[in-house]
Design a protein around this motif. Sequence first.
Motif, PDB file in Angstrom:
ATOM      1  N   LEU A  73       0.825  -1.204   0.000  1.00 58.04           N
ATOM      2  CA  LEU A  73       0.000   0.000   0.000  1.00 58.04           C
ATOM      3  C   LEU A  73       0.860   1.255   0.000  1.00 58.04           C
ATOM      4  N   VAL A  74       0.547   2.154  -0.917  1.00 59.61           N
ATOM      5  CA  VAL A  74       1.168   3.474  -0.971  1.00 59.61           C
ATOM      6  C   VAL A  74       0.035   4.489  -1.102  1.00 59.61           C
ATOM      7  N   ALA A  75       0.045   5.486  -0.215  1.00 56.00           N
ATOM      8  CA  ALA A  75      -1.033   6.483  -0.241  1.00 56.00           C
ATOM      9  C   ALA A  75      -0.470   7.876  -0.013  1.00 56.00           C
ATOM     10  N   GLY A  76      -1.176   8.851  -0.530  1.00 55.30           N
ATOM     11  CA  GLY A  76      -0.841  10.255  -0.325  1.00 55.30           C
ATOM     12  C   GLY A  76      -2.110  11.069  -0.220  1.00 55.30           C
ATOM     13  N   LEU A  77      -1.984  12.280   0.298  1.00 53.19           N
ATOM     14  CA  LEU A  77      -3.138  13.148   0.510  1.00 53.19           C
ATOM     15  C   LEU A  77      -2.978  14.456  -0.257  1.00 53.19           C
ATOM     16  N   GLU A  78      -4.103  15.013  -0.668  1.00 53.58           N
ATOM     17  CA  GLU A  78      -4.164  16.400  -1.130  1.00 53.58           C
ATOM     18  C   GLU A  78      -5.235  17.081  -0.291  1.00 53.58           C
TER      19      GLU A  78
ATOM     20  N   GLU B  93       7.665  18.477   5.842  1.00 51.21           N
ATOM     21  CA  GLU B  93       7.485  17.212   6.551  1.00 51.21           C
ATOM     22  C   GLU B  93       6.597  17.420   7.766  1.00 51.21           C
ATOM     23  N   ILE B  94       5.772  16.416   8.061  1.00 50.28           N
ATOM     24  CA  ILE B  94       5.029  16.370   9.315  1.00 50.28           C
ATOM     25  C   ILE B  94       5.307  15.025   9.975  1.00 50.28           C
ATOM     26  N   GLU B  95       5.056  14.952  11.269  1.00 50.06           N
ATOM     27  CA  GLU B  95       5.279  13.719  12.008  1.00 50.06           C
ATOM     28  C   GLU B  95       3.955  13.023  12.316  1.00 50.06           C
ATOM     29  N   THR B  96       3.964  11.678  12.215  1.00 51.06           N
ATOM     30  CA  THR B  96       2.840  10.866  12.673  1.00 51.06           C
ATOM     31  C   THR B  96       3.394   9.762  13.563  1.00 51.06           C
ATOM     32  N   SER B  97       2.511   9.054  14.249  1.00 50.50           N
ATOM     33  CA  SER B  97       2.948   7.976  15.134  1.00 50.50           C
ATOM     34  C   SER B  97       3.572   6.819  14.364  1.00 50.50           C
ATOM     35  N   GLU B  98       3.310   6.758  13.027  1.00 57.05           N
ATOM     36  CA  GLU B  98       3.881   5.694  12.198  1.00 57.05           C
ATOM     37  C   GLU B  98       5.053   6.191  11.361  1.00 57.05           C
ATOM     38  N   GLY B  99       5.566   7.375  11.708  1.00 56.81           N
ATOM     39  CA  GLY B  99       6.725   7.898  10.994  1.00 56.81           C
ATOM     40  C   GLY B  99       6.424   9.193  10.277  1.00 56.81           C
ATOM     41  N   ALA B 100       7.460   9.798   9.726  1.00 51.69           N
ATOM     42  CA  ALA B 100       7.330  11.083   9.038  1.00 51.69           C
ATOM     43  C   ALA B 100       6.606  10.918   7.707  1.00 51.69           C
TER      44      ALA B 100
ATOM     45  N   SER C 196       1.380   4.508   4.636  1.00 48.80           N
ATOM     46  CA  SER C 196       1.373   3.059   4.417  1.00 48.80           C
ATOM     47  C   SER C 196       0.250   2.329   5.149  1.00 48.80           C
ATOM     48  N   SER C 197      -0.701   3.066   5.741  1.00 50.28           N
ATOM     49  CA  SER C 197      -1.842   2.410   6.383  1.00 50.28           C
ATOM     50  C   SER C 197      -3.012   3.377   6.412  1.00 50.28           C
ATOM     51  N   PRO C 198      -4.249   2.869   6.500  1.00 49.11           N
ATOM     52  CA  PRO C 198      -5.408   3.766   6.606  1.00 49.11           C
ATOM     53  C   PRO C 198      -5.325   4.666   7.825  1.00 49.11           C
ATOM     54  N   GLU C 199      -4.856   4.124   8.943  1.00 47.58           N
ATOM     55  CA  GLU C 199      -4.764   4.907  10.178  1.00 47.58           C
ATOM     56  C   GLU C 199      -3.777   6.058  10.030  1.00 47.58           C
ATOM     57  N   GLN C 200      -2.653   5.805   9.348  1.00 46.94           N
ATOM     58  CA  GLN C 200      -1.679   6.870   9.147  1.00 46.94           C
ATOM     59  C   GLN C 200      -2.236   7.951   8.225  1.00 46.94           C
ATOM     60  N   ALA C 201      -3.037   7.563   7.245  1.00 49.51           N
ATOM     61  CA  ALA C 201      -3.661   8.549   6.356  1.00 49.51           C
ATOM     62  C   ALA C 201      -4.546   9.500   7.152  1.00 49.51           C
ATOM     63  N   ARG C 202      -5.349   8.941   8.045  1.00 52.18           N
ATOM     64  CA  ARG C 202      -6.226   9.790   8.855  1.00 52.18           C
ATOM     65  C   ARG C 202      -5.405  10.672   9.792  1.00 52.18           C
ATOM     66  N   GLU C 203      -4.381  10.117  10.438  1.00 50.84           N
ATOM     67  CA  GLU C 203      -3.566  10.897  11.371  1.00 50.84           C
ATOM     68  C   GLU C 203      -2.851  12.035  10.642  1.00 50.84           C
TER      69      GLU C 203
ATOM     70  N   ILE D 154     -11.623   9.082   6.098  1.00 51.36           N
ATOM     71  CA  ILE D 154     -10.395   8.843   5.330  1.00 51.36           C
ATOM     72  C   ILE D 154      -9.907   7.411   5.463  1.00 51.36           C
ATOM     73  N   ASP D 155      -9.863   6.875   6.693  1.00 50.21           N
ATOM     74  CA  ASP D 155      -9.359   5.512   6.838  1.00 50.21           C
ATOM     75  C   ASP D 155     -10.270   4.504   6.153  1.00 50.21           C
ATOM     76  N   ASP D 156     -11.600   4.728   6.209  1.00 53.40           N
ATOM     77  CA  ASP D 156     -12.529   3.820   5.513  1.00 53.40           C
ATOM     78  C   ASP D 156     -12.350   3.905   3.997  1.00 53.40           C
ATOM     79  N   ILE D 157     -12.140   5.112   3.482  1.00 53.26           N
ATOM     80  CA  ILE D 157     -11.917   5.299   2.046  1.00 53.26           C
ATOM     81  C   ILE D 157     -10.696   4.501   1.597  1.00 53.26           C
TER      82      ILE D 157
END
Length: 622
Positions: free
Chosen positions: A11-16, A144-151, A195-202, A249-252
């Motif tokens: 899984l590879v994801a990005g946001l706009e 860059e921003i920080e999340t619990s699963e990495g930058a 790399s995960s739905p949860e990280q996308a939401r965070e 977002i995570d459900d999407i």
Amino acid sequence: MTEYDYEELGLVAGLEIHQQLDTATKLFCDSPTVRREPEEATRTFTRYLHPTRSELGEIDEAALEESRVDREFEYLAYDTTCLVEEDDEPPAELDREALDVGMQIAELMEMSVVDQAHVMRKIVVDGSNTSGFQRSSLVAQDGEIETSEGAVGIEDLLLEEESAQRIEERDDGVLYSLDRLGIPLVEIGTKPDISSPEQAREAAETIGMLLRSTGKVKRGLGTIRQDVNVSIADGARVEMKGVQSLDDIDDIVRNEVGRQVELLAIRDELQERDAHVGDPRDVTDVFADSDSGVIRGALDSGGKVTGVRLTGFDGLVGRELQPDRRLGTELSDHAKRHGAGGIFHTDELPAYGVTDEEVAALRQAVGAEPDDAVAIVAADSGTADLAIDAAAARAEAAIEGVPEETRGANDDGTTRYLRPLPGAARMYPETDVPPVEPDPTEVEVPELLTEKVERYQAEFGLDAGLAEQVAYGRRMPLFERAVRDGADPTFVAGLVESTVTELRRDDVAVENLDAEHFLAVIRLVTDGDLAKEGVNEVLALLAENPQLSAEAAVEEAGLSGVSEDEVRDAVVGVVERNEEQVEEEGMAAFSGLMGEAMGALRGRADGEVVSSVLREEIQKRA
């Protein structure tokens, strides 16, 4: 919901993230950024749009597909919109306030601001821009921003003009409102580090917090939109547009991963069956006497039924890709883009008034074998041909796997086809707007909301819950301004959070109250000209009559402040009426008499003053 090993799937994801800015004027003109109701429009006009070629002579595929649907676009104009929004006047220079806010956001994400900001045109022919393009300018890169699963890297930050508001879909076009068109918008794109739905939401929540920390973003439904790009190792990049809520977002992401997994499984099965798609055929004769409402309606209007043999597709067109959405739904989405109401296919027939006998005749008409499926479209002649071609093309893509495309987010966390992914051909320079040279040293880096929460607790003594409510609330700038002017922080915090909530529950139109209404009422309380107990009544009056001054509302409500002598006279009257109770209970009578005293004063006196005087009078008689 199926759980996947996202690392194994690749899984590879990005946001706009698209966020409207709360600036005084629009991005390329002096029109205010206020929203209007459609019935307030002062005039209307219409446009027909078509795609233009890029500098290299190319036409963007997404714009080309959009242009194949012939539509008229009508626009509502107001006394707060101008000729720039109507594309009847050249745009002005990039709004400096919007540029400053953009640089503040860039600093919060540790981005490098560009030396020169050049405005580009992005081709858009769905009617949402009267010009046929959206103006956009790159402001900063590489943050860059920080999340619990990495930058998570931030690719770029752009300033753009918001699109027109879609008001009504019509058979031959769309009605748009110009009040929203041109409002400054920041678009923030992340790198594909998620790399995960949860990280996308965070990541989206973190970016949202940074945006709100500026105090210069609009709040409310539709002011922020998230687009999510998702792919898995054997799939394709798919862009999901218009995710309104962070909660979705995570459900999407999960549902898109599931859709691509299912499409890959269908691909493998189709290739094993040596599947292919036949040529569309006119099968109107099969349904000449049909009782199906959809088919009968098309034929009675002079239309026809077209069908296509999907060799090796039997049982797969009806296979579920997302909750309540199947491969057949995707074929139908493509048909709808060309004006049809949708498709029927043999995995779901007989149904919808189509009989077993008609299904058998349909199969025979297109030469379908038992392992084949058949899809049909019933519509007017031109639409039926375009729609069945589109459905057939989508079926052919299924044999290859997952097509790259742009999809729209549904309320249930699923998505629907919108158009092909746009390419580089949709961008070209805007020659009417000169470049500007941003200077990040001229802007002040704002305090983060997380830091505000800590400061509100330490500096103002607010509890953690209230401090967070105020800091993250839409009236945070109002709170800070009032406290800076000398108001009591605890009172103001309660006003902008609890009091407003109470008024809304009482059906008070709090949306009619602006910052000046609140500040005027707060000043009256601070100066002792209005008791806190009268605030709700005064605000309710102002909400009903926004043109009133706060002072006039106090007078109309009969809540002008009273002197301490008047307070004492009222309290003495209450004590004397309850003299027997006071003699028997002493200070235990206080609670009951306090309510009566406040009622006698009708919110004209501060509760603390009334409480102090009442205690004195009870003690005299106890």
